[in-house]
Scaffold this motif. Structure first.
Motif, short mmCIF file in Angstrom:
data_model
loop_
_atom_site.label_atom_id
_atom_site.label_comp_id
_atom_site.label_asym_id
_atom_site.label_seq_id
_atom_site.Cartn_x
_atom_site.Cartn_y
_atom_site.Cartn_z
N ALA A 153 0.84 -1.21 0.00
CA ALA A 153 0.00 0.00 0.00
C ALA A 153 0.87 1.25 0.00
O ALA A 153 0.57 2.23 -0.69
CB ALA A 153 -0.92 -0.01 1.21
N ILE A 154 1.97 1.22 0.75
CA ILE A 154 2.86 2.39 0.81
C ILE A 154 3.61 2.53 -0.53
O ILE A 154 3.62 3.59 -1.14
CB ILE A 154 3.87 2.25 1.99
CG1 ILE A 154 3.11 2.27 3.34
CG2 ILE A 154 4.92 3.37 1.94
CD1 ILE A 154 3.94 1.84 4.54
N GLU A 155 4.18 1.41 -1.01
CA GLU A 155 4.99 1.47 -2.24
C GLU A 155 4.17 1.86 -3.46
O GLU A 155 4.64 2.55 -4.34
CB GLU A 155 5.68 0.12 -2.47
CG GLU A 155 6.88 -0.04 -1.55
CD GLU A 155 7.49 -1.43 -1.61
OE1 GLU A 155 8.44 -1.66 -0.85
OE2 GLU A 155 7.01 -2.29 -2.38
N ARG A 156 2.91 1.41 -3.51
CA ARG A 156 2.06 1.73 -4.68
C ARG A 156 1.38 3.09 -4.51
O ARG A 156 0.59 3.49 -5.37
CB ARG A 156 1.01 0.64 -4.89
CG ARG A 156 1.67 -0.67 -5.27
CD ARG A 156 0.64 -1.77 -5.47
NE ARG A 156 1.32 -3.05 -5.44
CZ ARG A 156 0.72 -4.23 -5.53
NH1 ARG A 156 -0.59 -4.28 -5.65
NH2 ARG A 156 1.41 -5.36 -5.48
N ASP A 157 1.66 3.74 -3.38
CA ASP A 157 1.14 5.08 -3.13
C ASP A 157 -0.38 5.11 -3.28
O ASP A 157 -0.94 6.02 -3.90
CB ASP A 157 1.83 6.08 -4.09
CG ASP A 157 1.63 7.53 -3.65
OD1 ASP A 157 1.36 7.75 -2.45
OD2 ASP A 157 1.72 8.42 -4.51
N LEU A 158 -1.05 4.08 -2.73
CA LEU A 158 -2.51 4.01 -2.84
C LEU A 158 -3.12 5.07 -1.94
O LEU A 158 -2.73 5.24 -0.81
CB LEU A 158 -2.99 2.60 -2.47
CG LEU A 158 -2.44 1.51 -3.38
CD1 LEU A 158 -2.74 0.13 -2.84
CD2 LEU A 158 -3.00 1.66 -4.80
N LYS A 159 -4.07 5.81 -2.51
CA LYS A 159 -4.53 7.03 -1.83
C LYS A 159 -5.58 6.79 -0.74
O LYS A 159 -6.11 7.75 -0.19
CB LYS A 159 -5.11 8.01 -2.87
CG LYS A 159 -4.11 8.44 -3.92
CD LYS A 159 -3.01 9.31 -3.33
CE LYS A 159 -1.97 9.69 -4.37
NZ LYS A 159 -0.66 9.97 -3.81
N VAL A 160 -5.84 5.53 -0.43
CA VAL A 160 -6.94 5.28 0.50
C VAL A 160 -6.66 5.79 1.91
O VAL A 160 -7.56 6.17 2.65
CB VAL A 160 -7.33 3.78 0.49
CG1 VAL A 160 -6.18 2.92 0.97
CG2 VAL A 160 -8.58 3.53 1.27
N MET A 161 -5.38 5.83 2.28
CA MET A 161 -4.96 6.40 3.56
C MET A 161 -3.64 7.11 3.32
O MET A 161 -2.92 6.77 2.38
CB MET A 161 -4.71 5.31 4.59
CG MET A 161 -5.90 4.93 5.43
SD MET A 161 -5.36 3.88 6.78
CE MET A 161 -6.79 3.89 7.80
#
Ligand code: UDP
Length: 238
Positions: A189-197
């Protein structure tokens, strides 16, 4: 009947979720639906901490466009979380539950001040606790607050209520080809820079091995369904 998958959770409700179809402010029917869902979930034997956002009223970073410095805007956002928490507290009590708002920013005329031990006592006495005022500091978000408080109260997971049924590789409202993830690691989630949080929230969750379950709050009994191990969601874990 399926046993709840966690005995204690931290439910994060964004300000936007409270705004419902109105887009801003508090939508009464939505507030009542979420409160009823929380009360039904508690009846499964789940103890519940709640962090409510403030984005339906104020987002600090956006206030600079109105000539208000970021820091002041963040304090306004913090106050918005208290207002939303008081609204949800009232709705929970109207639905037959017990709830207490505790703020990270001291305002004794308005609500209790957040103290971890007091919060735990409320939870032990089957009261939901609304952990308002964010972290009490500017430059943070209520997502980070949710992970922080979840770790403090010993929650098994953060249930992040949004208006979509999980985490996608692109914005599903803009991109019809967006693909939903069933599972992700915090690292992904951090590496893919997912914007959910925001990254601070994910980093804290990763450090504390705190699972985050992202689901849609649009359906009635959505929280209860997730706690029963059903429904569509993305689980972000270590
Ligand atoms: N905020 C803050 N510190 C915190 C939590 C929140 O300064 O620890 C402020 C910040 O300005 C933020 C606003 O409160 O934009 C509302 O919170 P958030 O954006 O997280 O609300 P949500 O998007 O969940 O409705």
């Amino acid at each position: 009947m399926a046993e709840p998958i966690y005995r204690r959770v931290l439910v994060k409700v964004s300000g936007e979720a409270l705004a419902g179809t109105d887009g801003a402010g508090i939508h009464q029917a939505t507030l009542e639906r979420i409160a009823a869902d929380l009360v039904a979930t508690q009846k499964l034997g789940v103890s519940i901490g709640i962090v409510v956002g403030g984005g339906n009223m104020v987002r600090g970073a956006q206030m600079s466009g109105k000539g208000i410095p970021r820091l002041t805007g963040d304090l306004m956002g913090i106050l918005a979380t208290v207002m939303n928490s008081l609204a949800l507290e009232s709705a929970i009590e109207a639905a037959g539950g017990a709830a207490r708002t505790m703020s990270a920013v001291t305002m004794p005329e308005v609500c209790e001040t957040y103290e971890r031990r007091r919060a735990l006592r409320h939870l032990d006495k089957s009261r939901m606790v609304l952990l308002a005022g964010g972290t009490g500091n500017p430059f943070f978000t209520t997502d980070t607050t949710a992970v922080l408080r979840a770790a403090e109260i010993g929650a098994g997971a953060v249930l992040k209520a949004t208006d979509v049924d999980g985490v996608y590789n692109a914005d599903p409202k803009k991109d019809p080809k967006a693909v939903r993830y069933d599972k992700l690691t915090h690292k992904e989630a951090i590496e893919r820079d997912l914007k959910v949080m925001d990254a601070t929230a994910f980093a804290l969750a990763r450090e504390n091995r705190m699972p985050i379950i992202v689901f849609s709050i649009r359906e009635s009994r959505a929280i209860e369904t997730i706690l029963r191990g059903k429904g569509r969601a993305t689980v972000v874990s270590s």
